[in-house]
Design a protein around this motif. Structure first.
Motif, PDB file in Angstrom:
ATOM      1  N   ALA A   1      -0.543  11.753   0.090  1.00 43.06           N
ATOM      2  CA  ALA A   1      -1.902  11.219   0.240  1.00 43.06           C
ATOM      3  C   ALA A   1      -2.859  12.300   0.753  1.00 43.06           C
ATOM      4  N   LEU A   2      -2.417  13.064   1.728  1.00 41.81           N
ATOM      5  CA  LEU A   2      -3.278  14.122   2.273  1.00 41.81           C
ATOM      6  C   LEU A   2      -3.522  15.219   1.253  1.00 41.81           C
ATOM      7  N   LEU A   3      -2.472  15.624   0.581  1.00 43.34           N
ATOM      8  CA  LEU A   3      -2.609  16.684  -0.403  1.00 43.34           C
ATOM      9  C   LEU A   3      -3.440  16.228  -1.600  1.00 43.34           C
ATOM     10  N   GLY A   4      -3.230  14.997  -2.037  1.00 41.96           N
ATOM     11  CA  GLY A   4      -3.996  14.465  -3.166  1.00 41.96           C
ATOM     12  C   GLY A   4      -5.487  14.427  -2.878  1.00 41.96           C
ATOM     13  N   THR A   5      -5.838  14.038  -1.675  1.00 40.14           N
ATOM     14  CA  THR A   5      -7.252  14.000  -1.288  1.00 40.14           C
ATOM     15  C   THR A   5      -7.841  15.396  -1.289  1.00 40.14           C
ATOM     16  N   GLY A   6      -7.117  16.341  -0.715  1.00 45.28           N
ATOM     17  CA  GLY A   6      -7.615  17.714  -0.655  1.00 45.28           C
ATOM     18  C   GLY A   6      -7.722  18.368  -2.012  1.00 45.28           C
ATOM     19  N   LEU A   7      -6.812  18.052  -2.904  1.00 45.62           N
ATOM     20  CA  LEU A   7      -6.832  18.687  -4.224  1.00 45.62           C
ATOM     21  C   LEU A   7      -7.923  18.128  -5.128  1.00 45.62           C
ATOM     22  N   LYS A   8      -8.544  17.019  -4.750  1.00 48.49           N
ATOM     23  CA  LYS A   8      -9.647  16.477  -5.547  1.00 48.49           C
ATOM     24  C   LYS A   8     -10.922  17.297  -5.373  1.00 48.49           C
ATOM     25  N   LEU A   9     -10.961  18.153  -4.352  1.00 46.78           N
ATOM     26  CA  LEU A   9     -12.119  19.006  -4.144  1.00 46.78           C
ATOM     27  C   LEU A   9     -12.004  20.222  -5.055  1.00 46.78           C
ATOM     28  N   PRO A  10     -12.961  20.416  -5.942  1.00 42.92           N
ATOM     29  CA  PRO A  10     -12.836  21.515  -6.901  1.00 42.92           C
ATOM     30  C   PRO A  10     -12.900  22.897  -6.247  1.00 42.92           C
ATOM     31  N   SER A  11     -13.467  22.993  -5.058  1.00 43.71           N
ATOM     32  CA  SER A  11     -13.603  24.300  -4.415  1.00 43.71           C
ATOM     33  C   SER A  11     -12.334  24.744  -3.687  1.00 43.71           C
ATOM     34  N   VAL A  12     -11.370  23.840  -3.528  1.00 45.53           N
ATOM     35  CA  VAL A  12     -10.139  24.179  -2.812  1.00 45.53           C
ATOM     36  C   VAL A  12      -9.010  24.402  -3.818  1.00 45.53           C
ATOM     37  N   ARG A  13      -8.447  25.611  -3.791  1.00 47.94           N
ATOM     38  CA  ARG A  13      -7.315  25.909  -4.664  1.00 47.94           C
ATOM     39  C   ARG A  13      -6.071  25.237  -4.109  1.00 47.94           C
ATOM     40  N   PRO A  14      -5.129  24.836  -4.963  1.00 46.19           N
ATOM     41  CA  PRO A  14      -3.916  24.151  -4.482  1.00 46.19           C
ATOM     42  C   PRO A  14      -3.154  24.924  -3.403  1.00 46.19           C
ATOM     43  N   VAL A  15      -3.024  26.223  -3.548  1.00 41.23           N
ATOM     44  CA  VAL A  15      -2.301  27.016  -2.551  1.00 41.23           C
ATOM     45  C   VAL A  15      -3.020  26.961  -1.205  1.00 41.23           C
ATOM     46  N   THR A  16      -4.342  27.034  -1.231  1.00 41.73           N
ATOM     47  CA  THR A  16      -5.129  26.952   0.004  1.00 41.73           C
ATOM     48  C   THR A  16      -4.978  25.578   0.635  1.00 41.73           C
ATOM     49  N   GLY A  17      -5.018  24.534  -0.188  1.00 44.77           N
ATOM     50  CA  GLY A  17      -4.867  23.177   0.321  1.00 44.77           C
ATOM     51  C   GLY A  17      -3.512  22.961   0.979  1.00 44.77           C
ATOM     52  N   ILE A  18      -2.459  23.468   0.352  1.00 44.77           N
ATOM     53  CA  ILE A  18      -1.110  23.330   0.922  1.00 44.77           C
ATOM     54  C   ILE A  18      -1.004  24.123   2.219  1.00 44.77           C
ATOM     55  N   ALA A  19      -1.574  25.322   2.265  1.00 42.66           N
ATOM     56  CA  ALA A  19      -1.524  26.135   3.488  1.00 42.66           C
ATOM     57  C   ALA A  19      -2.278  25.453   4.627  1.00 42.66           C
ATOM     58  N   LEU A  20      -3.448  24.883   4.336  1.00 46.75           N
ATOM     59  CA  LEU A  20      -4.215  24.173   5.367  1.00 46.75           C
ATOM     60  C   LEU A  20      -3.472  22.936   5.855  1.00 46.75           C
ATOM     61  N   LEU A  21      -2.840  22.223   4.938  1.00 46.45           N
ATOM     62  CA  LEU A  21      -2.056  21.040   5.315  1.00 46.45           C
ATOM     63  C   LEU A  21      -0.888  21.427   6.213  1.00 46.45           C
ATOM     64  N   MET A  22      -0.196  22.499   5.878  1.00 48.62           N
ATOM     65  CA  MET A  22       0.928  22.950   6.698  1.00 48.62           C
ATOM     66  C   MET A  22       0.455  23.370   8.091  1.00 48.62           C
ATOM     67  N   ALA A  23      -0.670  24.063   8.156  1.00 50.83           N
ATOM     68  CA  ALA A  23      -1.201  24.473   9.462  1.00 50.83           C
ATOM     69  C   ALA A  23      -1.587  23.257  10.299  1.00 50.83           C
ATOM     70  N   ALA A  24      -2.217  22.276   9.673  1.00 55.17           N
ATOM     71  CA  ALA A  24      -2.617  21.070  10.399  1.00 55.17           C
ATOM     72  C   ALA A  24      -1.407  20.305  10.910  1.00 55.17           C
ATOM     73  N   VAL A  25      -0.372  20.216  10.096  1.00 53.80           N
ATOM     74  CA  VAL A  25       0.846  19.502  10.503  1.00 53.80           C
ATOM     75  C   VAL A  25       1.517  20.220  11.672  1.00 53.80           C
ATOM     76  N   ALA A  26       1.417  21.531  11.721  1.00 53.83           N
ATOM     77  CA  ALA A  26       2.035  22.293  12.805  1.00 53.83           C
ATOM     78  C   ALA A  26       1.202  22.271  14.083  1.00 53.83           C
ATOM     79  N   VAL A  27      -0.124  22.272  13.976  1.00 58.04           N
ATOM     80  CA  VAL A  27      -0.990  22.428  15.150  1.00 58.04           C
ATOM     81  C   VAL A  27      -1.452  21.092  15.739  1.00 58.04           C
ATOM     82  N   VAL A  28      -1.823  20.152  14.928  1.00 59.76           N
ATOM     83  CA  VAL A  28      -2.408  18.900  15.414  1.00 59.76           C
ATOM     84  C   VAL A  28      -1.493  18.147  16.383  1.00 59.76           C
ATOM     85  N   PRO A  29      -0.185  18.039  16.131  1.00 60.66           N
ATOM     86  CA  PRO A  29       0.659  17.319  17.093  1.00 60.66           C
ATOM     87  C   PRO A  29       0.676  17.936  18.496  1.00 60.66           C
ATOM     88  N   LEU A  30       0.376  19.227  18.597  1.00 60.89           N
ATOM     89  CA  LEU A  30       0.311  19.849  19.916  1.00 60.89           C
ATOM     90  C   LEU A  30      -0.831  19.274  20.741  1.00 60.89           C
TER      91      LEU A  30
END
Length: 106
Positions: A23-52
């Motif tokens: 769901a998170l990745l699908g939402t991010g990939l709907k933005l034409p300005s965000v490349r899939p690799v960038t979206g996945i990297a941002l998602l991974m960073a958020a998953v690692a940092v936000v729980p802290l």
């Protein structure tokens, strides 16, 4: 019991990723300005940092709903997580979104 709880936590993490990641990745990939690799990297960073920063839900689960010091609390939490895994896995297999928090509390 510790190995079983650790295994349960790992399975929960995988099912959580299946449920929320798509769901998170699908939402991010709907933005034409965000490349899939960038979206996945941002998602991974958020998953690692936000729980802290936002760990209060986990603290509430383990201290107020089912204290983990107690063997009964560990069993109650394990059963809740197992039930949530069944619900989330069944709904994810059908392509239906759900909330893990609601599934565990329910």
């Amino acid at each position: 019991m510790t190995i079983a709880l650790l295994t349960l936590a790992c399975v929960f993490a995988v099912v959580s990723g299946v449920n929320d990641g798509g769901a998170l990745l699908g939402t991010g990939l709907k933005l034409p300005s965000v490349r899939p690799v960038t979206g996945i990297a941002l998602l991974m960073a958020a998953v690692a940092v936000v729980p802290l920063v936002t760990h209060r839900v986990a603290v509430t689960f383990t201290t107020r709903l089912a204290p983990m010091r107690d063997p009964g609390g560990q069993a109650a939490m394990a059963l809740a997580v197992l039930a949530a895994l069944v619900v989330v896995t069944a709904l994810s297999a059908r392509g239906l979104p759900t909330s893990l928090t609601l599934a565990v509390v329910g």
